[in-house]
Design a protein around this motif. Structure first.
Motif, PDB file in Angstrom:
ATOM      1  N   THR A 224      65.997  -5.223  40.463  1.00  0.00           N
ATOM      2  CA  THR A 224      67.227  -5.013  41.244  1.00  0.00           C
ATOM      3  C   THR A 224      66.961  -4.443  42.636  1.00  0.00           C
ATOM      4  N   LEU A 225      65.717  -4.116  42.962  1.00  0.00           N
ATOM      5  CA  LEU A 225      65.436  -3.398  44.204  1.00  0.00           C
ATOM      6  C   LEU A 225      65.589  -4.279  45.432  1.00  0.00           C
ATOM      7  N   THR A 226      66.077  -3.674  46.511  1.00  0.00           N
ATOM      8  CA  THR A 226      66.091  -4.344  47.808  1.00  0.00           C
ATOM      9  C   THR A 226      64.674  -4.339  48.365  1.00  0.00           C
ATOM     10  N   ARG A 227      64.490  -5.017  49.497  1.00  0.00           N
ATOM     11  CA  ARG A 227      63.135  -5.088  50.068  1.00  0.00           C
ATOM     12  C   ARG A 227      62.632  -3.716  50.508  1.00  0.00           C
ATOM     13  N   THR A 228      63.494  -2.939  51.141  1.00  0.00           N
ATOM     14  CA  THR A 228      63.043  -1.618  51.591  1.00  0.00           C
ATOM     15  C   THR A 228      62.789  -0.695  50.394  1.00  0.00           C
ATOM     16  N   GLN A 229      63.591  -0.813  49.347  1.00  0.00           N
ATOM     17  CA  GLN A 229      63.367  -0.010  48.144  1.00  0.00           C
ATOM     18  C   GLN A 229      62.068  -0.406  47.461  1.00  0.00           C
ATOM     19  N   ALA A 230      61.812  -1.722  47.365  1.00  0.00           N
ATOM     20  CA  ALA A 230      60.563  -2.191  46.752  1.00  0.00           C
ATOM     21  C   ALA A 230      59.359  -1.728  47.557  1.00  0.00           C
ATOM     22  N   ALA A 231      59.493  -1.721  48.892  1.00  0.00           N
ATOM     23  CA  ALA A 231      58.397  -1.249  49.736  1.00  0.00           C
ATOM     24  C   ALA A 231      58.125   0.231  49.492  1.00  0.00           C
ATOM     25  N   ALA A 232      59.192   1.025  49.291  1.00  0.00           N
ATOM     26  CA  ALA A 232      59.018   2.457  49.020  1.00  0.00           C
ATOM     27  C   ALA A 232      58.289   2.672  47.691  1.00  0.00           C
ATOM     28  N   VAL A 233      58.673   1.922  46.664  1.00  0.00           N
ATOM     29  CA  VAL A 233      57.991   2.029  45.372  1.00  0.00           C
ATOM     30  C   VAL A 233      56.541   1.606  45.507  1.00  0.00           C
ATOM     31  N   GLN A 234      56.321   0.511  46.195  1.00  0.00           N
ATOM     32  CA  GLN A 234      54.970  -0.012  46.348  1.00  0.00           C
ATOM     33  C   GLN A 234      54.073   0.975  47.076  1.00  0.00           C
ATOM     34  N   LYS A 235      54.618   1.624  48.106  1.00  0.00           N
ATOM     35  CA  LYS A 235      53.834   2.600  48.872  1.00  0.00           C
ATOM     36  C   LYS A 235      53.391   3.756  47.983  1.00  0.00           C
ATOM     37  N   ARG A 236      54.317   4.272  47.160  1.00  0.00           N
ATOM     38  CA  ARG A 236      53.967   5.401  46.279  1.00  0.00           C
ATOM     39  C   ARG A 236      53.002   4.969  45.184  1.00  0.00           C
ATOM     40  N   TYR A 237      53.198   3.756  44.683  1.00  0.00           N
ATOM     41  CA  TYR A 237      52.291   3.285  43.634  1.00  0.00           C
ATOM     42  C   TYR A 237      50.894   3.041  44.194  1.00  0.00           C
ATOM     43  N   ASN A 238      50.797   2.534  45.418  1.00  0.00           N
ATOM     44  CA  ASN A 238      49.497   2.358  46.064  1.00  0.00           C
ATOM     45  C   ASN A 238      48.758   3.682  46.189  1.00  0.00           C
ATOM     46  N   THR A 239      49.490   4.703  46.645  1.00  0.00           N
ATOM     47  CA  THR A 239      48.868   6.024  46.797  1.00  0.00           C
ATOM     48  C   THR A 239      48.382   6.547  45.458  1.00  0.00           C
ATOM     49  N   TYR A 240      49.196   6.364  44.429  1.00  0.00           N
ATOM     50  CA  TYR A 240      48.833   6.825  43.091  1.00  0.00           C
ATOM     51  C   TYR A 240      47.579   6.117  42.586  1.00  0.00           C
ATOM     52  N   THR A 241      47.513   4.797  42.725  1.00  0.00           N
ATOM     53  CA  THR A 241      46.361   4.052  42.208  1.00  0.00           C
ATOM     54  C   THR A 241      45.094   4.348  42.997  1.00  0.00           C
ATOM     55  N   GLN A 242      45.236   4.514  44.317  1.00  0.00           N
ATOM     56  CA  GLN A 242      44.064   4.832  45.130  1.00  0.00           C
ATOM     57  C   GLN A 242      43.479   6.191  44.756  1.00  0.00           C
ATOM     58  N   THR A 243      44.366   7.152  44.474  1.00  0.00           N
ATOM     59  CA  THR A 243      43.900   8.478  44.066  1.00  0.00           C
ATOM     60  C   THR A 243      43.176   8.406  42.730  1.00  0.00           C
ATOM     61  N   LEU A 244      43.720   7.619  41.803  1.00  0.00           N
ATOM     62  CA  LEU A 244      43.077   7.495  40.498  1.00  0.00           C
ATOM     63  C   LEU A 244      41.719   6.814  40.598  1.00  0.00           C
ATOM     64  N   ARG A 245      41.627   5.819  41.455  1.00  0.00           N
ATOM     65  CA  ARG A 245      40.341   5.132  41.614  1.00  0.00           C
ATOM     66  C   ARG A 245      39.283   6.075  42.174  1.00  0.00           C
ATOM     67  N   LYS A 246      39.721   6.954  43.094  1.00  0.00           N
ATOM     68  CA  LYS A 246      38.773   7.925  43.642  1.00  0.00           C
ATOM     69  C   LYS A 246      38.265   8.867  42.564  1.00  0.00           C
ATOM     70  N   LYS A 247      39.150   9.226  41.661  1.00  0.00           N
ATOM     71  CA  LYS A 247      38.776  10.152  40.588  1.00  0.00           C
ATOM     72  C   LYS A 247      38.083   9.445  39.428  1.00  0.00           C
ATOM     73  N   ASN A 248      38.097   8.078  39.453  1.00  0.00           N
ATOM     74  CA  ASN A 248      37.485   7.298  38.372  1.00  0.00           C
ATOM     75  C   ASN A 248      38.042   7.666  37.011  1.00  0.00           C
ATOM     76  N   LYS A 249      39.359   7.847  36.959  1.00  0.00           N
ATOM     77  CA  LYS A 249      39.956   8.234  35.675  1.00  0.00           C
ATOM     78  C   LYS A 249      40.027   7.048  34.737  1.00  0.00           C
ATOM     79  N   HIS A 250      40.696   6.000  35.143  1.00  0.00           N
ATOM     80  CA  HIS A 250      40.795   4.816  34.296  1.00  0.00           C
ATOM     81  C   HIS A 250      41.284   3.651  35.137  1.00  0.00           C
ATOM     82  N   THR A 251      41.192   2.482  34.609  1.00  0.00           N
ATOM     83  CA  THR A 251      41.637   1.296  35.311  1.00  0.00           C
ATOM     84  C   THR A 251      43.151   1.296  35.416  1.00  0.00           C
TER      85      THR A 251
END
Length: 665
Positions: free
Chosen positions: A141-168
């Protein structure tokens, strides 16, 4: 506000044992006590002057940042009420024993903050990796700007996890179906959708002509500006922002004035779906509104180039019984044992009622403090006698009642506007200059509040509006009331106590001023959020249907039932297009089929039932306000605006049932 470093002003904490000296304040806050002050407030003036001298001490180093737009605009006497109230709070805190720290904060890295954000918006499935229907429905249901906001936060989350080598972790392209893990979304206008429905093919929003009941008017009674601005709920706020300042720096010279007439007049016109207040939707749908509001607020701040900061609060401790210092949820649970369904704490309601009955015309109400010793004794007596109904309210003077009311708000273990989003409240004034944009951000923040906080804040702001309405007798205008209330709402007790909140004095007062002036707008649910909730519910229903069809056992059962059936069965009553059956359990005539046309409103259906049942209605419904409710289909439950055009609502949700019953108070 132009920043000199990367830090920003954030309201954090007020501690009664903090040093009396307030460092780093600018000379624009130096106050000279006017001789026109009422005699009843003279006792506190010397302490206020000492605060003013401390604020203007030239030996104090200047703060590491320049003044905000709001702070720069305040004259030398406009902040006096604020500092006197701060000193009064400090004195009242010193009179009694201080309890243990109520709030504790834990530092968090960026990845943890983003993970919390994803959980708070209902997308924990992105963290766990599970394919949950609710998360998929929300994403759809998200608009483009809402989807971009979610994507930005999810990118930050995944990049942090990759740095910590927690899990895939899941790649963002698996979620949004993009070829680039960091796509850029252009902010462009989108087609408006009906206020409470789904966009219909070829349908354009229809606006009603202006009349006394056709719009929500949040202007000024006197001295109001000649220009009236219209607010639109049809398109998400973040999608409406198409042009950003090139330097992302707001006009330095823009200031707000303390005069009431300085605030613009806004109206929200009713579309054919009417307006929806926060209490008109089911708790399940309001939970989804909160998810969507946080996503939209984040997208809105992203579109403005402003960072959405929030505190991370851990472990809230409070009393389990009593009146003051008890968490709102606990207090309401205790009160609901006496009065089922109550939404605002009984003690808070009683204090408001006392002031509304006898104190609205009292000169200096809220500003002139009551006797500290008398308020302390009343506090102790209330704790002992309130629930026994033996407390004598006639002994309570108006100024003492006002002191108890402010004490109740200050002593909440968690602030009324929540610890997490206090920085966002400050940011909307410090970083956003246009009042319309400030109001839109404030609107989303109100939608984010927990139900208990929102209902209590609503009752409080309605009372403050009545105080301002009696300005002619109590000498308390909108700015005076905002100055007094701001320290009680935005300065709270906590572990990391410091004096930074003192430098946001004018900012917090301006926030309170917006809350009081535009409260009727703030309690209205934006229609684009309701439209998204409808789409969410439809997506969840479709997902459930698909899941059932894949179940082999269900398919076999359906096949057998189909073979056993000799001919298709038609519904007992095949209602033609444009006809709805309305149920009214409390009326003598409990149901009625009604043919809709383009002009049929909800209030027309109510009037018809009232006419047909005027002599035989149930005793239970007499004296109650009846409303037409939309139940089921793509909405949980929705109390309709009397001015809603029913054919439009019916087309938006043809599977709904229509029930007349009392509106939830």
């Amino acid at each position: 506000m132009e920043m000199k470093d990367s830090g920003s002003v954030v309201l954090t904490a007020y501690h009664p044992h903090s040093p009396a000296r307030i460092p780093g304040m600018e000379q624009s806050f130096v106050q000279d006590v006017p001789s026109s002050h009422s005699p009843s407030s003279r006792k506190s003036l010397p302490r206020c002057r000492r605060i003013n001298r401390m604020l203007s001490n030239e030996s104090t180093p200047p703060p590491a940042f320049s003044r905000s737009n709001s702070q720069a605009s305040m004259d030398s006497t406009s902040m006096e009420d604020f500092w006197c109230e701060v000193e009064s709070i400090k004195e009242s805190s010193e009179d009694g024993p201080e309890e243990a720290t109520l709030l504790e904060f834990k530092p968090a890295d960026e990845g943890e903050l983003e993970a919390e954000w994803l959980q708070d918006v209902g997308l924990s499935t992105l963290i766990s990796g599970a394919e949950e229907e609710d998360g998929q429905a929300l994403l759809s249901t998200l608009t483009r700007t809402q989807a971009a906001a979610v994507q930005k936060r999810y990118n930050t989350y995944t990049q942090t996890l990759r740095k910590k080598n927690k899990h895939t972790v899941r790649d963002v392209r698996d979620i949004f179906g993009t070829n680039d893990s960091s796509p850029t979304f252009e902010t462009v206008p989108v087609s408006p959708v009906p206020s409470n429905g789904i966009q219909l093919p070829g349908q354009k929003p229809v606006w009603k002509s202006v009349s006394s009941n056709s719009c929500l008017d949040c202007g000024l009674d006197k001295g109001s500006p000649s220009i009236t601005e219209e607010l639109s709920y049809e398109v998400s706020f973040s999608e409406s922002i198409t042009v950003l300042p090139k330097t992302q720096e707001w006009t330095k010279n823009q200031r707000f004035r303390k005069e009431d007439s300085a605030l613009p007049k806004f109206i929200v016109r009713k579309s054919r779906f009417g307006l929806t207040e926060v209490g008109d939707l089911s708790p399940e749908d309001m939970k989804k509104i909160r998810y969507l509001s946080l996503i939209e607020l984040t997208a809105f701040y992203d579109a403005l180039g402003v960072e959405l900061k929030r505190n991370r609060a851990e472990r809230v401790r409070g009393r389990e019984n009593g009146l003051f210092g008890v968490p709102l949820t606990v207090l309401l649970e205790n009160d609901q044992k006496k009065v089922p369904g109550i939404k605002v704490p009984l003690i808070f309601q009683k204090l408001l009622l006392k002031l509304e009955e006898t104190g609205l015309e009292t000169e200096g109400i809220l500003r002139v403090p009551g006797s500290a010793s008398r308020v302390k004794n009343l506090h102790q007596e209330l704790e002992a006698k309130f629930y026994e109904d033996t407390f004598d309210w006639d002994q309570v003077r108006n100024n003492d009642a006002a002191g108890l009311l402010k004490m109740f708000i200050r002593e909440l273990p968690s602030p009324l506007f929540t610890v997490e989003y206090l920085p966002a409240f400050i940011t909307l004034v410090e970083k956003i200059s246009k009042i319309k944009l400030q109001l839109q951000a404030l609107h989303l923040l109100i939608m984010l509040l927990p139900e208990a906080n929102r209902d209590t804040a609503k009752a409080f702001l309605q009372f403050l509006k009545k105080v301002v309405a009696n300005e002619g007798k109590n000498k308390m205008n909108l700015w005076n009331v905002s100055m007094i209330v701001a320290p009680n709402l935005f300065i709270y007790k906590g572990k990391r106590a410091n004096q930074q909140e003192m430098q946001a004095a004018a900012t917090t007062a301006h926030i309170v001023r917006l809350l009081i002036r535009y409260q009727d707008i703030l309690w209205t649910v934006p229609s684009f959020l309701i439209s998204q909730v409808r789409k969410m519910n439809e997506a969840a229903i479709n997902n459930s249907k698909r899941q059932l069809m894949f179940d082999k056992g269900v398919r076999k059962l359906l096949r057998r039932k189909t073979m056993e059936r000799e001919r298709p069965e038609r519904p007992e009553s095949d209602i033609p297009e444009g006809v709805i059956r309305v149920y009214a359990p409390l009326h003598s005539k409990v149901s009625m089929a009604i043919q809709l046309n383009s002009q049929t409103k909800a209030k027309d259906i109510l009037a018809r039932f009232h006419c047909e049942n005027s002599y035989g209605s149930s005793q239970n419904m007499r004296g109650q306000i009846q409303s037409l409710h939309e139940v089921g289909g793509n909405i949980g439950q929705h109390c309709l605006d009397p001015d809603a055009y029913m054919l439009d609502v019916y087309r938006a949700n043809p599977q709904a049932e229509w029930v007349i019953k009392p509106k939830a108070s």
